[in-house]
Design a protein around this motif. Sequence first.
Motif, mmCIF file in Angstrom:
data_model
loop_
_atom_site.group_PDB
_atom_site.id
_atom_site.type_symbol
_atom_site.label_atom_id
_atom_site.label_comp_id
_atom_site.label_asym_id
_atom_site.label_seq_id
_atom_site.Cartn_x
_atom_site.Cartn_y
_atom_site.Cartn_z
ATOM 1 N N ALA B 25 0.897 -1.124 0.082
ATOM 2 C CA ALA B 25 -0.061 -0.010 0.109
ATOM 3 C C ALA B 25 0.836 1.320 0.058
ATOM 4 O O ALA B 25 0.561 2.288 -0.825
ATOM 5 C CB ALA B 25 -0.885 -0.142 1.083
ATOM 6 N N ALA B 29 1.084 4.128 -2.953
ATOM 7 C CA ALA B 29 0.993 5.606 -2.632
ATOM 8 C C ALA B 29 1.958 6.424 -3.117
ATOM 9 O O ALA B 29 1.974 7.476 -3.610
ATOM 10 C CB ALA B 29 1.113 5.832 -0.922
ATOM 11 N N LYS B 33 -0.456 6.555 -6.211
ATOM 12 C CA LYS B 33 -1.823 6.007 -6.364
ATOM 13 C C LYS B 33 -2.550 5.887 -5.007
ATOM 14 O O LYS B 33 -1.839 6.345 -4.044
ATOM 15 C CB LYS B 33 -1.858 4.359 -6.652
ATOM 16 C CG LYS B 33 -1.215 4.247 -8.082
ATOM 17 C CD LYS B 33 -1.165 2.721 -8.200
ATOM 18 C CE LYS B 33 -0.357 2.359 -9.676
ATOM 19 N NZ LYS B 33 -1.034 2.712 -10.576
ATOM 20 N N TYR B 34 -3.864 5.718 -4.643
ATOM 21 C CA TYR B 34 -4.386 5.824 -3.466
ATOM 22 C C TYR B 34 -4.476 4.267 -3.024
ATOM 23 O O TYR B 34 -4.554 3.350 -3.838
ATOM 24 C CB TYR B 34 -5.643 6.295 -3.345
ATOM 25 C CG TYR B 34 -5.753 7.740 -3.670
ATOM 26 C CD1 TYR B 34 -5.688 8.713 -2.639
ATOM 27 C CD2 TYR B 34 -5.725 8.168 -4.912
ATOM 28 C CE1 TYR B 34 -5.661 10.012 -2.791
ATOM 29 C CE2 TYR B 34 -5.737 9.636 -5.200
ATOM 30 C CZ TYR B 34 -5.826 10.537 -4.058
ATOM 31 O OH TYR B 34 -5.608 11.896 -4.183
ATOM 32 N N SER B 35 -4.277 4.087 -1.793
ATOM 33 C CA SER B 35 -4.206 2.733 -1.221
ATOM 34 C C SER B 35 -4.627 2.484 0.055
ATOM 35 O O SER B 35 -4.859 3.433 0.931
ATOM 36 C CB SER B 35 -2.722 2.152 -1.480
ATOM 37 O OG SER B 35 -1.842 3.028 -0.710
ATOM 38 N N GLN B 36 -4.784 1.411 0.554
ATOM 39 C CA GLN B 36 -5.052 0.870 1.884
ATOM 40 C C GLN B 36 -4.225 -0.292 2.089
ATOM 41 O O GLN B 36 -4.623 -1.254 1.247
ATOM 42 C CB GLN B 36 -6.684 0.643 2.232
ATOM 43 C CG GLN B 36 -7.356 1.936 2.149
ATOM 44 C CD GLN B 36 -8.946 1.549 2.565
ATOM 45 O OE1 GLN B 36 -9.326 0.204 2.318
ATOM 46 N NE2 GLN B 36 -10.005 2.374 2.856
#
Lengths: 393, 190
Positions: B25, B29, B33-36
Amino acid sequence: MARRLTLTGNDAGAEAMRQIDPDVVAAFPITPQTELMHKFAEHVADGDVKAEFVLVESEHSAMSATVGAAAAGARAMTATSANGLALMWEIVYIAASYRLPIVMPVINRALSGPINIHCDHSDTMGCRDSGWIQLYSEGAQEVYDNLLQAVRIAEDPDVLLPVMVTFDGFIISHTAEVLDALEDAEARKWVGEYLPKYSLLNTEDPVTFGPLDLQDYYFEHKRQQVEGMRAAPDVIRRVGREYGELTGRPYDLLERYRTDDADLVIIALGSTCGTAKTVVDWMRDEGKKVGLLKIRAFRPFQEKEVAESLKGAQAIGVLDRSISFGAPGGPVHKEIRAALYGADCDTPIVNYIYGLGGRDISTDHIRTVFEELEKLPGSPTPEDNIRFIGLRE
Amino acid sequence: MAGILEIRWHARGGQGAKTASLLLAQAAAMEGKYSQGFPEYGPERMGAPMRGFTRISEEPIRLHCAIYSPEIVVVLDDTLLSAVDIAGGTPDDGIILVNTVKSADDVRKELDLKDRKIFVIDATGIAIEEIGRPIPNSPMLGALIKITGLLSLDAVINEIKKKFSHGFRPEVLEGNVRAITRAYEEVKEA
């Protein structure tokens, strides 16, 4: 300039605390709060902060040390979860009644027993009448943002009340997410220097905290707490607006997510709001008029704004992540019902208790809530108006 | 999940799946990008089956629920193949990456799957040779980004460097970088 970070909710909380750099932090570990204080302790050990870090033997002592420091004029913080909050209970009320602007992250966790380390809101809902402001956070970004705002809200001379910034244990505290943080200089300027209005150490203007206060004045002091809480909404709004000007992320007491023309509205707090927004978007794409009313500030509760936000709704679902045993539904449900009394509203309202002890609430669950609400417009609130999501019966 | 890539990690406690789910994640990022990344916390103990999750998206991610239908499943321990529902919720064209000395065909038979893309890599062997310890998470990351094209090798190596820059000996970091690079090159499909 924003700094883009990938942090867990706990690390986002520790990052905000590093930038706030309180004078005193008292701490006792409890899951899921532990990693937040662990990270802050690293900042202390690395010399990144000047805070006096006090390791205590219980949460009762953690809140006591925080109260002592705040009464002495220090900017003071602690953090806890669940049973830790329960153990500091006595002093939680004292912090509010002394009008000490303490800021405390509370990482929501189910109260024992049986023992459970995962999220629900039974801990913070239990102290909703303690005199603390409560801000619930949707994700790591809001953990950071709410903490920076909480300092300004708590210390406002018209408010002078402690603030709990709550976030869901594990779901937020242990999930790494992308967020934007301020540069240190910006954050420190935002928080500002703390000039306590009253301080035990200011011998020029001597004051007393916590003397015996019997039939003669106790009542008046409670009334003053009411006034502090009454002043809070305007301050929360102003601080949220100014924070928006600084960061591009404005805040209010409530967030109306696609509710303006919504027939069906659900109401929620915390991380569930993010999942609900996603479902609202999907169902809007399918042509369904659905929306979410997110309650950021549960205390002070904005009954007029809530009623206004729900004016056009034809059916309402209230999501509660805690139980109020023996009462008609959960704490959020009761507030919503009370807010709508006298608001010329006969909209059917169903309470959904969910997620106790960390039980997951999925997009399917939220969709099911909307599908159940879809059957209600035009009819009175059904007999079975207290329902449970994702529960084996 | 529309617009969001979802990954489920299966491992046993101590194999580094929590770190891997978060590290991926963080690396995503770093590439904008967006991540979790989030592990599933149960009664943690060494050797017990556990799961981790990663979401990656071009848009901000607001979901805060578990992952039920991952496009990609990463298995850090092949004794889990018969112990837990590895393929559960995956689509027919989903990817399953397994740390094992077995062939991808043998894994397919063991999982009793006709479709889905199955990849294998001996990540534990690589970890022992390059890092000196049987912790397969870093090489599994290398294999994962190779077969998915999710991120560049450099992005993951940079994130590993950050992760291991404090409190670890330089040879641990170098070993991890070698392990990732080798797995990136050696991962095999059926």
